[in-house]
Design a protein around this motif. Structure first.
Motif, PDB file in Angstrom:
ATOM      1  N   GLY A 112     -17.427   5.514   3.924  1.00  0.00           N
ATOM      2  CA  GLY A 112     -17.779   6.125   2.651  1.00  0.00           C
ATOM      3  C   GLY A 112     -16.920   7.324   2.315  1.00  0.00           C
ATOM      4  O   GLY A 112     -16.931   7.809   1.191  1.00  0.00           O
ATOM      5  N   ARG A 113     -16.155   7.814   3.275  1.00  0.00           N
ATOM      6  CA  ARG A 113     -15.253   8.937   3.026  1.00  0.00           C
ATOM      7  C   ARG A 113     -13.922   8.496   2.431  1.00  0.00           C
ATOM      8  O   ARG A 113     -13.142   9.323   1.995  1.00  0.00           O
ATOM      9  CB  ARG A 113     -14.994   9.698   4.324  1.00  0.00           C
ATOM     10  CG  ARG A 113     -16.218  10.413   4.824  1.00  0.00           C
ATOM     11  CD  ARG A 113     -15.929  11.875   4.942  1.00  0.00           C
ATOM     12  NE  ARG A 113     -17.111  12.579   5.380  1.00  0.00           N
ATOM     13  CZ  ARG A 113     -17.696  13.503   4.648  1.00  0.00           C
ATOM     14  NH1 ARG A 113     -17.228  13.815   3.471  1.00  0.00           N
ATOM     15  NH2 ARG A 113     -18.754  14.129   5.107  1.00  0.00           N
ATOM     16  N   VAL A 114     -13.632   7.198   2.453  1.00  0.00           N
ATOM     17  CA  VAL A 114     -12.391   6.721   1.842  1.00  0.00           C
ATOM     18  C   VAL A 114     -12.554   6.867   0.333  1.00  0.00           C
ATOM     19  O   VAL A 114     -13.434   6.261  -0.262  1.00  0.00           O
ATOM     20  CB  VAL A 114     -12.086   5.250   2.217  1.00  0.00           C
ATOM     21  CG1 VAL A 114     -10.878   4.739   1.449  1.00  0.00           C
ATOM     22  CG2 VAL A 114     -11.856   5.129   3.712  1.00  0.00           C
ATOM     23  N   ILE A 151       0.849  -1.188   0.000  1.00  0.00           N
ATOM     24  CA  ILE A 151       0.000   0.000   0.000  1.00  0.00           C
ATOM     25  C   ILE A 151       0.883   1.234   0.000  1.00  0.00           C
ATOM     26  O   ILE A 151       1.832   1.342   0.776  1.00  0.00           O
ATOM     27  CB  ILE A 151      -0.953   0.014   1.201  1.00  0.00           C
ATOM     28  CG1 ILE A 151      -1.986  -1.101   1.036  1.00  0.00           C
ATOM     29  CG2 ILE A 151      -1.648   1.356   1.364  1.00  0.00           C
ATOM     30  CD1 ILE A 151      -2.973  -1.212   2.165  1.00  0.00           C
ATOM     31  N   ASP A 152       0.561   2.161  -0.872  1.00  0.00           N
ATOM     32  CA  ASP A 152       1.304   3.409  -0.970  1.00  0.00           C
ATOM     33  C   ASP A 152       0.680   4.465  -0.060  1.00  0.00           C
ATOM     34  O   ASP A 152       1.372   5.091   0.716  1.00  0.00           O
ATOM     35  CB  ASP A 152       1.304   3.898  -2.420  1.00  0.00           C
ATOM     36  CG  ASP A 152       2.166   5.116  -2.613  1.00  0.00           C
ATOM     37  OD1 ASP A 152       3.392   4.956  -2.695  1.00  0.00           O
ATOM     38  OD2 ASP A 152       1.602   6.232  -2.646  1.00  0.00           O
ATOM     39  N   HIS A 153      -0.623   4.668  -0.190  1.00  0.00           N
ATOM     40  CA  HIS A 153      -1.321   5.652   0.642  1.00  0.00           C
ATOM     41  C   HIS A 153      -2.813   5.403   0.561  1.00  0.00           C
ATOM     42  O   HIS A 153      -3.266   4.607  -0.254  1.00  0.00           O
ATOM     43  CB  HIS A 153      -1.011   7.092   0.195  1.00  0.00           C
ATOM     44  CG  HIS A 153      -1.599   7.450  -1.130  1.00  0.00           C
ATOM     45  ND1 HIS A 153      -0.949   7.217  -2.323  1.00  0.00           N
ATOM     46  CD2 HIS A 153      -2.793   8.016  -1.463  1.00  0.00           C
ATOM     47  CE1 HIS A 153      -1.716   7.634  -3.330  1.00  0.00           C
ATOM     48  NE2 HIS A 153      -2.846   8.110  -2.836  1.00  0.00           N
ATOM     49  N   PHE A 154      -3.560   6.057   1.415  1.00  0.00           N
ATOM     50  CA  PHE A 154      -5.010   6.082   1.261  1.00  0.00           C
ATOM     51  C   PHE A 154      -5.455   7.521   1.351  1.00  0.00           C
ATOM     52  O   PHE A 154      -4.778   8.370   1.911  1.00  0.00           O
ATOM     53  CB  PHE A 154      -5.740   5.163   2.251  1.00  0.00           C
ATOM     54  CG  PHE A 154      -5.590   5.500   3.705  1.00  0.00           C
ATOM     55  CD1 PHE A 154      -6.629   6.100   4.393  1.00  0.00           C
ATOM     56  CD2 PHE A 154      -4.427   5.188   4.392  1.00  0.00           C
ATOM     57  CE1 PHE A 154      -6.512   6.394   5.743  1.00  0.00           C
ATOM     58  CE2 PHE A 154      -4.302   5.466   5.739  1.00  0.00           C
ATOM     59  CZ  PHE A 154      -5.335   6.077   6.423  1.00  0.00           C
ATOM     60  N   THR A 155      -6.582   7.801   0.705  1.00  0.00           N
ATOM     61  CA  THR A 155      -7.086   9.170   0.607  1.00  0.00           C
ATOM     62  C   THR A 155      -8.466   9.236   1.229  1.00  0.00           C
ATOM     63  O   THR A 155      -9.315   8.399   0.951  1.00  0.00           O
ATOM     64  CB  THR A 155      -7.153   9.614  -0.870  1.00  0.00           C
ATOM     65  OG1 THR A 155      -5.831   9.575  -1.422  1.00  0.00           O
ATOM     66  CG2 THR A 155      -7.725  11.024  -1.001  1.00  0.00           C
ATOM     67  N   ILE A 156      -8.655  10.240   2.069  1.00  0.00           N
ATOM     68  CA  ILE A 156      -9.940  10.466   2.719  1.00  0.00           C
ATOM     69  C   ILE A 156     -10.444  11.842   2.331  1.00  0.00           C
ATOM     70  O   ILE A 156      -9.705  12.823   2.386  1.00  0.00           O
ATOM     71  CB  ILE A 156      -9.823  10.368   4.254  1.00  0.00           C
ATOM     72  CG1 ILE A 156      -9.456   8.938   4.653  1.00  0.00           C
ATOM     73  CG2 ILE A 156     -11.120  10.813   4.940  1.00  0.00           C
ATOM     74  CD1 ILE A 156      -9.226   8.751   6.134  1.00  0.00           C
TER      75      ILE A 156
END
Length: 151
Positions: free
Chosen positions: A78-80, A6-11
């Motif tokens: 749901g914000r991911v 995993i590189d990153h996650f966005t919220i």
């Protein structure tokens, strides 16, 4: 294709500053450099790497929607917005997706040294696959418009 992790996650944060403060205070992430995207956001770092991208969720943010696409505002998970995986062998992945009949979109971001592929899982979760950018990279999926990133 060799997915490396995993590189990153966005919220998409309802309140950018409150969310940033939470992740810094509770998880010990630190605020760090972020490219000059034309929409509000913050990149939070762990171990010298940007692992969480926060973007301000607002109904009138055309620049954010141009870059990430539209998303219905929801609470909780749901914000991911998307999960990003870093990989190698771009052409192998493109050929795999084509052979499976899997729709995908792609964009080149030379300023970040990235060639990005985007697919949606069966539940609509957006997956970003990040490969090294090289000028000789070819586009095989539906090309997303190139957006300028301010330096």
């Amino acid at each position: 294709m060799n997915i490396q992790g995993i590189d990153h996650f966005t919220i998409r944060a309802a309140d950018l500053e409150t969310s940033a403060a939470f992740y810094q205070r509770v998880l010990g992430l630190s605020d760090g450099p972020r490219p000059g995207f034309r929409f509000p956001g913050k990149w939070l770092y762990a171990g010298g790497r940007p692992v969480l991208h926060l973007v301000a969720a607002s109904a009138d943010n055309a620049e954010l929607e141009a870059y990430l696409g539209g998303r219905e505002a929801r609470a909780g998970s749901g914000r991911v917005d998307h999960i990003a995986l870093r990989g190698q062998n771009l052409m192998d992945m493109q050929m795999r997706l084509l052979s499976l009949g899997q729709d995908f979109h792609e964009r080149v971001v030379p300023e970040l040294g990235e060639h990005q592929l985007f697919i949606d899982d069966p539940d609509g979760v957006r997956i970003e696959l990040i490969f090294p950018y090289f000028p000789e990279n070819q586009m095989a999926g539906e090309q997303l418009p190139r957006l300028d990133v301010q330096n």
